[in-house]
Design a protein around this motif. Sequence first.
Motif, PDB file in Angstrom:
ATOM      1  N   ALA A  46      32.882  30.574   0.261  1.00 45.10           N
ATOM      2  CA  ALA A  46      32.289  29.251   0.050  1.00 45.10           C
ATOM      3  C   ALA A  46      32.688  28.702  -1.316  1.00 45.10           C
ATOM      4  O   ALA A  46      33.294  29.405  -2.126  1.00 45.10           O
ATOM      5  CB  ALA A  46      30.774  29.343   0.162  1.00 45.10           C
ATOM      6  N   ASN A  47      32.331  27.455  -1.573  1.00 45.97           N
ATOM      7  CA  ASN A  47      32.556  26.863  -2.896  1.00 45.97           C
ATOM      8  C   ASN A  47      31.858  27.703  -3.957  1.00 45.97           C
ATOM      9  O   ASN A  47      30.723  28.111  -3.783  1.00 45.97           O
ATOM     10  CB  ASN A  47      31.984  25.435  -2.955  1.00 45.97           C
ATOM     11  N   GLY A  48      32.563  27.951  -5.029  1.00 47.45           N
ATOM     12  CA  GLY A  48      31.962  28.686  -6.137  1.00 47.45           C
ATOM     13  C   GLY A  48      31.906  30.192  -5.925  1.00 47.45           C
ATOM     14  O   GLY A  48      31.290  30.905  -6.711  1.00 47.45           O
ATOM     15  N   ALA A  49      32.560  30.688  -4.882  1.00 48.26           N
ATOM     16  CA  ALA A  49      32.508  32.124  -4.602  1.00 48.26           C
ATOM     17  C   ALA A  49      33.332  32.918  -5.618  1.00 48.26           C
ATOM     18  O   ALA A  49      33.100  34.111  -5.814  1.00 48.26           O
ATOM     19  CB  ALA A  49      33.018  32.403  -3.190  1.00 48.26           C
ATOM     20  N   GLY A  50      34.299  32.264  -6.238  1.00 45.37           N
ATOM     21  CA  GLY A  50      35.116  32.960  -7.238  1.00 45.37           C
ATOM     22  C   GLY A  50      36.572  33.109  -6.827  1.00 45.37           C
ATOM     23  O   GLY A  50      37.321  33.892  -7.417  1.00 45.37           O
ATOM     24  N   LYS A  51      37.000  32.329  -5.847  1.00 47.80           N
ATOM     25  CA  LYS A  51      38.377  32.452  -5.357  1.00 47.80           C
ATOM     26  C   LYS A  51      39.384  32.012  -6.421  1.00 47.80           C
ATOM     27  O   LYS A  51      40.335  32.742  -6.735  1.00 47.80           O
ATOM     28  CB  LYS A  51      38.555  31.602  -4.074  1.00 47.80           C
ATOM     29  N   SER A  52      39.165  30.822  -6.974  1.00 49.83           N
ATOM     30  CA  SER A  52      40.093  30.347  -8.011  1.00 49.83           C
ATOM     31  C   SER A  52      40.035  31.248  -9.230  1.00 49.83           C
ATOM     32  O   SER A  52      41.058  31.505  -9.873  1.00 49.83           O
ATOM     33  CB  SER A  52      39.749  28.917  -8.427  1.00 49.83           C
ATOM     34  N   THR A  53      38.849  31.721  -9.553  1.00 48.80           N
ATOM     35  CA  THR A  53      38.710  32.619 -10.697  1.00 48.80           C
ATOM     36  C   THR A  53      39.561  33.872 -10.492  1.00 48.80           C
ATOM     37  O   THR A  53      40.208  34.357 -11.422  1.00 48.80           O
ATOM     38  CB  THR A  53      37.231  32.995 -10.895  1.00 48.80           C
TER      39      THR A  53
ATOM     40  N   GLU B 294      44.932  25.074  -7.752  1.00 49.57           N
ATOM     41  CA  GLU B 294      44.070  24.166  -7.002  1.00 49.57           C
ATOM     42  C   GLU B 294      44.208  22.753  -7.556  1.00 49.57           C
ATOM     43  O   GLU B 294      44.333  22.550  -8.762  1.00 49.57           O
ATOM     44  CB  GLU B 294      42.623  24.659  -7.197  1.00 49.57           C
TER      45      GLU B 294
ATOM     46  N   GLU C 113      44.149  26.837  -2.206  1.00 51.13           N
ATOM     47  CA  GLU C 113      43.793  25.718  -1.330  1.00 51.13           C
ATOM     48  C   GLU C 113      44.928  24.715  -1.121  1.00 51.13           C
ATOM     49  O   GLU C 113      44.780  23.528  -1.415  1.00 51.13           O
ATOM     50  CB  GLU C 113      42.547  25.008  -1.873  1.00 51.13           C
TER      51      GLU C 113
HETATM   52  N1  LIG Z   1      35.681  27.153 -16.700  1.00 53.48           N
HETATM   53  C1  LIG Z   1      34.495  27.523 -16.195  1.00 53.48           C
HETATM   54  N2  LIG Z   1      33.391  27.553 -16.984  1.00 53.48           N
HETATM   55  C2  LIG Z   1      32.193  27.937 -16.485  1.00 53.48           C
HETATM   56  N3  LIG Z   1      31.989  28.292 -15.235  1.00 53.48           N
HETATM   57  C3  LIG Z   1      33.031  28.294 -14.393  1.00 53.48           C
HETATM   58  C4  LIG Z   1      34.341  27.899 -14.828  1.00 53.48           C
HETATM   59  N4  LIG Z   1      35.181  27.983 -13.793  1.00 53.48           N
HETATM   60  C5  LIG Z   1      34.432  28.409 -12.753  1.00 53.48           C
HETATM   61  N5  LIG Z   1      33.150  28.598 -13.105  1.00 53.48           N
HETATM   62  C6  LIG Z   1      32.070  29.083 -12.247  1.00 53.48           C
HETATM   63  O1  LIG Z   1      32.473  30.313 -11.675  1.00 53.48           O
HETATM   64  C7  LIG Z   1      32.116  30.363 -10.307  1.00 53.48           C
HETATM   65  C8  LIG Z   1      33.359  30.600  -9.472  1.00 53.48           C
HETATM   66  O2  LIG Z   1      34.202  29.466  -9.555  1.00 53.48           O
HETATM   67  P1  LIG Z   1      35.591  29.349  -8.800  1.00 53.48           P
HETATM   68  O3  LIG Z   1      36.245  28.124  -9.282  1.00 53.48           O
HETATM   69  O4  LIG Z   1      36.305  30.621  -8.948  1.00 53.48           O
HETATM   70  O5  LIG Z   1      35.112  29.155  -7.313  1.00 53.48           O
HETATM   71  P2  LIG Z   1      35.977  28.892  -6.001  1.00 53.48           P
HETATM   72  O6  LIG Z   1      35.669  29.988  -5.080  1.00 53.48           O
HETATM   73  O7  LIG Z   1      37.380  28.670  -6.335  1.00 53.48           O
HETATM   74  O8  LIG Z   1      35.301  27.558  -5.465  1.00 53.48           O
HETATM   75  P3  LIG Z   1      35.975  26.291  -4.719  1.00 53.48           P
HETATM   76  O9  LIG Z   1      36.150  26.650  -3.311  1.00 53.48           O
HETATM   77  O10 LIG Z   1      34.947  25.222  -4.878  1.00 53.48           O
HETATM   78  O11 LIG Z   1      37.252  25.974  -5.409  1.00 53.48           O
HETATM   79  C9  LIG Z   1      31.411  29.066 -10.008  1.00 53.48           C
HETATM   80  O12 LIG Z   1      30.015  29.305 -10.070  1.00 53.48           O
HETATM   81  C10 LIG Z   1      31.844  28.145 -11.100  1.00 53.48           C
HETATM   82  O13 LIG Z   1      30.832  27.223 -11.391  1.00 53.48           O
END
Ligand SMILES: Nc1ncnc2c1ncn2[C@@H]1O[C@H](COP(=O)(O)OP(=O)(O)OP(=O)(O)O)[C@@H](O)[C@H]1O
Lengths: 292, 234
Positions: free
Chosen positions: B35-42, B83, B160
């Motif tokens: 889901a959104n915010g799961a940590g994929k981009s991280t 992304e 994505e």
């Molecule tokens: N630069 C940042 N500073 C603070 N928090 C962050 C930062 N980048 C991401 N987060 C937080 O870390 C968590 C994971 O974010 P991430 O971008 O990895 O999610 P995601 O799975 O890629 O989501 P999406 O599908 O929306 O792209 C989220 O709760 C987000 O708010």
Amino acid sequence: MNEFLQQVINGLSLGSVYALIALGYTMVYGIVRLINFAHGDIYMIGAFIGFFTTRVLHLSFIPALILSMACASLLGVIIERLAYKPLRHAPRIAILITAIGVSFLIEYSMIWAFSPQPRAYPDLLANYQLQLAGLIITAQQLFILGIAIILMLGLHFLVQKTKSGKAMRAVSYDMDAAALMGINVNSVISFTFAIGSALAGAAGLLVGVYYNRIDPLMGIMPGLKAFVAAVLGGIGIIPGAMVGGIIMGVAESLVSGFLSSTYRDAVAFAILIIILLVKPTGLLGKRSVEKV
Amino acid sequence: MLQIEGLNVYYGGIHALKDLSLEVEQGEIVSLIGANGAGKSTTLNTISGLVRAKNGKILFKGQSITSMPVHDVVKAGIVQVPEGRRVFANLTVRDNLELGAYLRRDKAAVAADMRKVFRLFPRLEERQSQLAGTLSGGEQQMLAIGRGLMAAPQLLLLDEPSMGLAPMLVREIFRIIQEINKMGATILLVEQNAHMALAIAHRAYVLETGRVVLSGPAKQVLEMDEVKKAYLGG
Ligand SMILES: Nc1ncnc2c1ncn2[C@@H]1O[C@H](COP(=O)(O)OP(=O)(O)OP(=O)(O)O)[C@@H](O)[C@H]1O
Ligand SMILES: [Mg+2]
């Protein structure tokens, strides 16, 4: 009318010097969003290097120019590495205060080392005049303008056509995305400081030749004016710095010619206030602009 | 090829990745969904070195890349298409593609790859002297992928790639991802579009609030009830 044209001609060479300094402000700002307040002092160091290479080492103009540019560029890179790089992720205000601190450090080290007394520059260029339809153009003015134009064309080529220039523009647009291309962002930042500082070093030597005197605090006023020129053209925009510098030089020359030379330094600040009120993004600034 | 072990990443107080482990074998397409915010981009940004892990290990071909600078990770052969496209709007399409090949010195091979990219995305060839910022969203996505390919990646991280594209183009992009894989690049694919991502992947991981909650062959993951409910709309 002739008087007007004469002042414009005088202003052009002064303006091209402001443009050279303004380019450094604008390039550095375009990359790291930092106003490098020590930039005017790098210009001063360029003038001093020119002084020592010609007075002490008895070099001629071109080798002196090259050495001034090289030393200024080295100094710019050292300042970036030691003072700004450790603060890259610090709050803006910390970097701003550091920049002002670096500026004082350079100015007062130079006063300590070489005394605050002004020094007379040697005559490096032939001192003849051209008369053209009642207008006087000195060889020095032509030379300054010519060197400035050559340097600016070189810069334009570098930024627009070369791989390093494209990397620079990429970093300026999106640092992380640029890093994902395999671009070493730190090297590009150093390179930007090197180029911007080299231009300031050249400006220092040219002004030394033009006004015949240099001193450790000579960078303060031109530094401020060039900064205003960069804002006038649109900070972060290279052609903007060129245009802003020329306008600044011509405006200053007209004011000191037609009003009084006591107002010449006020021109910069009047321009700054007007541009901030009317078009804060600068003459060439758009909302989404190319930043280097 | 890529091994991640016990990765923990924090953004200030936010614990974004919790003991994350995953593996990608040479030649695979591995999908990472969540889901959104799961940590994929991280996850992808930590592999690329844009984000630093507090602890844990990332190995690429047996070598640790955990604290490598971003540009050295690229040099090692891991290329990310981030992304949101992130094309250089102030440069032309061709300049963007050339910057993709920034680290390469083999002029002939770069030119051949440029032709390959133009074959995959003929639209880019027509627009090569246009500023990237003036491309449509879909064209920018093509450019972002093409730019990634210009680096001749061994491991391609795609974040994505189908975001914001019309359904026709989404299918096209997924077809191209498979083609890129067949041409030899290993792929770690992050996607919201779980259907498509699972359909083309060999294996998949499901991420929930920074933790791997499910993993396995993509076909099996596709059949799991939890996945159907949470990501496949029933
Ligand atoms: N630069 C940042 N500073 C603070 N928090 C962050 C930062 N980048 C991401 N987060 C937080 O870390 C968590 C994971 O974010 P991430 O971008 O990895 O999610 P995601 O799975 O890629 O989501 P999406 O599908 O929306 O792209 C989220 O709760 C987000 O708010
Ligand atoms: Mg994401």
